[in-house]
Scaffold this motif. Structure first.
Motif, short mmCIF file in Angstrom:
data_model
loop_
_atom_site.label_atom_id
_atom_site.label_comp_id
_atom_site.label_asym_id
_atom_site.label_seq_id
_atom_site.Cartn_x
_atom_site.Cartn_y
_atom_site.Cartn_z
N ARG A 117 0.83 -1.10 0.23
CA ARG A 117 -0.03 -0.07 -0.14
C ARG A 117 0.82 1.22 -0.12
O ARG A 117 0.31 2.41 -0.41
N PHE A 118 2.03 1.27 0.39
CA PHE A 118 2.80 2.41 0.63
C PHE A 118 4.39 2.18 0.86
O PHE A 118 4.59 1.08 1.39
N ILE A 119 5.07 3.21 0.81
CA ILE A 119 6.75 3.03 1.01
C ILE A 119 6.87 4.20 1.95
O ILE A 119 6.52 5.38 1.60
N LEU A 120 7.48 3.81 3.08
CA LEU A 120 7.97 4.70 3.99
C LEU A 120 9.54 4.84 4.15
O LEU A 120 9.95 3.86 4.45
N ALA A 155 11.47 12.32 6.95
CA ALA A 155 10.50 11.06 6.73
C ALA A 155 9.77 11.44 5.46
O ALA A 155 9.30 12.47 5.30
N ARG A 156 9.59 10.47 4.68
CA ARG A 156 8.72 10.38 3.20
C ARG A 156 7.84 9.12 3.01
O ARG A 156 8.52 8.25 3.17
N LEU A 157 6.74 9.62 2.63
CA LEU A 157 5.65 8.66 2.30
C LEU A 157 5.11 8.65 0.96
O LEU A 157 4.72 9.77 0.51
N GLU A 158 5.08 7.55 0.47
CA GLU A 158 4.69 7.36 -1.08
C GLU A 158 3.61 6.41 -1.03
O GLU A 158 3.51 5.22 -0.54
N TRP A 159 2.53 6.71 -1.74
CA TRP A 159 1.49 6.01 -1.93
C TRP A 159 0.60 6.35 -3.27
O TRP A 159 0.51 7.26 -3.77
N THR A 160 -0.30 5.24 -3.82
CA THR A 160 -1.13 5.35 -4.91
C THR A 160 -2.59 5.16 -4.65
O THR A 160 -2.92 4.32 -3.82
N ARG A 161 -3.37 6.21 -5.27
CA ARG A 161 -5.00 5.78 -5.11
C ARG A 161 -5.21 6.16 -6.22
O ARG A 161 -5.46 7.38 -6.97
N GLY A 162 -6.10 5.16 -7.07
CA GLY A 162 -6.60 5.50 -8.31
C GLY A 162 -5.37 5.87 -9.55
O GLY A 162 -4.35 5.25 -9.34
N ASN A 163 -5.55 6.88 -9.99
CA ASN A 163 -4.46 7.36 -11.03
C ASN A 163 -3.89 8.71 -10.28
O ASN A 163 -2.94 9.30 -11.11
N ALA A 205 7.45 20.94 5.53
CA ALA A 205 6.41 19.96 5.27
C ALA A 205 6.32 20.15 3.71
O ALA A 205 5.85 21.26 3.05
N TYR A 206 6.06 18.89 3.07
CA TYR A 206 5.64 19.10 1.71
C TYR A 206 4.36 17.85 1.12
O TYR A 206 4.48 16.92 1.81
N LEU A 207 3.77 18.13 0.24
CA LEU A 207 2.55 17.23 -0.28
C LEU A 207 2.75 17.37 -1.84
O LEU A 207 2.85 18.38 -2.45
N GLN A 208 2.93 16.20 -2.65
CA GLN A 208 3.07 16.17 -3.97
C GLN A 208 2.17 15.25 -4.67
O GLN A 208 2.12 14.11 -4.03
N ALA A 209 1.78 15.45 -5.67
CA ALA A 209 0.63 14.59 -6.47
C ALA A 209 1.18 14.31 -7.87
O ALA A 209 1.31 15.63 -8.65
N ASP A 210 0.99 13.21 -8.39
CA ASP A 210 1.34 13.02 -9.89
C ASP A 210 0.12 12.52 -10.56
O ASP A 210 -0.53 11.39 -10.23
#
Length: 519
Positions: A117-120, A155-163, A205-210
């Motif tokens: 589900r995710f990469i931490l 700390a960095r968290l990566e996850w995917t939801r839909g597209n 603190a940051y948030l990014q979406a592709d």
């Protein structure tokens, strides 16, 4: 990665030696040990005597990395590094001696957790950098020293939801500065800066979406919120960034990027003669964070089998709150000198074009990169309307690297580099008034060091492998056509006159033979 066999990769040559030893530690752990050291002056000391000056240079660095596979989903990595460079320039006739010393120590602890589900990822880091210069001119000596220490967590968290592909994180860094400090002593002057240190705290603190809009379109957007505290003042900066990508096919990509960036640490160059003496200082109530609005248009091509890559980028950056050091090393010899009085503040802009062509496979492989650009600044303290070249301006920068493999035994490689000369402010005259050295300068950054270029070649013979052992011999020639490149310039005596003197890099042709062993 986790290794299951002992492996050694070592090279010994006339100028330096380096090696990496891989040691499995149990079934799920590996230790990597590597080191490098130069002993150039043992064999080539006489070749480095230039214009009656003896040049001595050496470097050494060491790495230790420990990797642990802690279960099916977790990996831990510990890295340690220490490196040191030393340069000594001695002119015996005038008792003129100059020493440069750089030291860097770093440590990092990295943990990665990978699930469906995710990469931490989490990182704890530490680094310490030191820079010192000792100069002696007749009966006068000068010592410059600076340093910066950093400790941080990210700390960095990566996850995917839909597209949507998301990533976000937090960062914290503590900085301990020792800005440029100097001591001058001699027959007619004693001068030094008061000893002081600086501390600073930075949190992000940051948030990014592709986002995939269509099969051929995607948008990468994000926001970074940064906070910086130093000298009793806090700065808060929101930095938005967005990139639009268009993929007309699987081999081609067009992109447009905009970003707002803030920089709280400032690298200042003390010498206006190209001498590699820099120091770091912090944003404060009197020194605002640097700000840049960046726009870039890019193109990237990769062939279906990955044989060829082509990239091109044109960019423009509008810069605010730019800071540079406008003085000279000669200014340290005045008894009323204060380093903070020679910082100038203004604005600027950068623009340019970056090109790269890369060939990854075939008998001939290598790459060519070329950059043309301009970096301009305007400082009201110097002139309200006049623009100057930045200290780091470099109009042309060309690199060519190629390797041709004749057969499974023989190969020929080489590289060529060219770069425009660094700008500096040249002193027109130097004189003594009331036991103080006074210098008169020309236009700010109005002079340039000569352009530098060099070609190196290497011929390699690979022996037939025996079991798991590989061996090769390498004949290389550094600076094939004996180009005398200027490393930096400084003020000193030459033919009984006080003026600028060039210090050349390893300016003669240097052949070397190396032996490499892998098993």
């Amino acid at each position: 990665s986790i290794a299951h066999k002992v492996h050694l990769d070592a090279t010994v040559s006339f100028m330096e030696s380096e090696g990496t030893l891989t040691l499995p530690v149990g079934e799920h752990s590996t230790l990597y040990l590597s080191g490098r050291g130069s002993y150039l002056n043992l064999l080539y000391g006489n070749l480095l005597e230039i214009d009656e000056m003896k040049l001595r240079y050496g470097l050494q660095d060491y790495n230790l990395t420990f990797v642990q596979q802690a279960g099916a989903h977790d990996k831990i990595r510990l890295s340690l590094y220490h490196g040191q460079d030393r340069m000594n320039l001695l002119q015996e006739d005038f008792a003129d001696e100059n020493k440069l010393n750089w030291q860097n120590t770093a440590a990092a602890l990295h943990w990665q957790h990978h699930s469906s589900r995710f990469i931490l990822q989490q990182n704890a880091t530490f680094s310490r950098y030191r820079n010192t210069l000792d100069m002696g001119i007749s009966s006068v000596s000068l010592n410059l020293s600076s340093g910066i220490t950093q400790a941080g967590y990210a700390a960095r968290l990566e996850w995917t939801r839909g597209n949507l592909q998301w990533n976000g994180g937090v960062e914290y860094n503590y900085y301990h500065f020792r800005p440029m400090q100097f001591e001058v002593s001699g027959s007619f002057i004693e001068n030094e800066t008061p000893k002081f240190l600086e501390d600073a705290h930075e949190a992000n603190a940051y948030l990014q979406a592709d986002i995939s809009i269509r099969p051929s379109w995607s948008v990468l957007g994000g926001l970074r919120l940064s906070s910086y505290h130093s000298h009793g003042r806090s700065f808060i900066s929101p930095d938005p960034r967005i990139t639009l990508n268009y993929h007309p096919s699987s081999s081609h990509t067009l992109s447009v990027h905009y970003g707002l960036y803030h920089q709280y640490l400032h690298q200042m160059s003390v010498s206006n003669g190209g001498l590699p003496v820099d120091y770091w200082t912090s944003s404060s109530p009197s020194v605002c964070p640097q700000q840049a609005h960046s726009i870039a248009l890019g193109y990237y091509f990769r062939s279906q089998k990955g044989m060829m890559e082509i990239s091109a980028e044109v960019y423009y950056k509008k810069l605010s709150h730019q800071h540079e050091y406008s003085g000279s090393i000669l200014d340290f010899f005045t008894q009323v000198y204060h380093i903070e009085n020679n910082m100038i503040h203004g604005k600027g802009y950068n623009y340019g074009l970056n090109l790269m062509l890369k060939k990854n496979r075939g008998k001939l492989s290598g790459w060519v990169s070329y950059a043309i650009g301009s970096s301009r600044r305007r400082f009201p303290e110097l002139s309200p309307t006049e623009w100057f070249n930045s200290t780091f301006d470099r109009l042309h920068d060309l690199s060519v690297v190629a390797n041709y493999r004749f057969n499974r035994h023989w190969s020929l490689g080489g590289d060529f580099v060219y770069a425009s000369g660094t700008p500096y402010t040249k002193a027109k005259s130097v004189y003594v008034i009331n036991n103080n050295i006074v210098s008169e300068y020309g236009k700010y950054n109005g002079a340039n060091l000569p352009s530098t270029h060099r070609m190196d070649i290497a011929l390699t013979y690979r022996f037939s492998p025996r079991g798991h052992r590989e061996q090769s011999l390498n004949l290389s020639i550094y600076n094939l056509y004996a180009r005398r490149n200027v490393l930096f310039s400084y003020l000193g005596f030459q033919e009984e006159n006080f003026g600028y003197k060039h210090v050349y890099s390893l300016c003669r042709m240097l052949p070397s033979i190396g032996y490499t062993l892998k098993f």
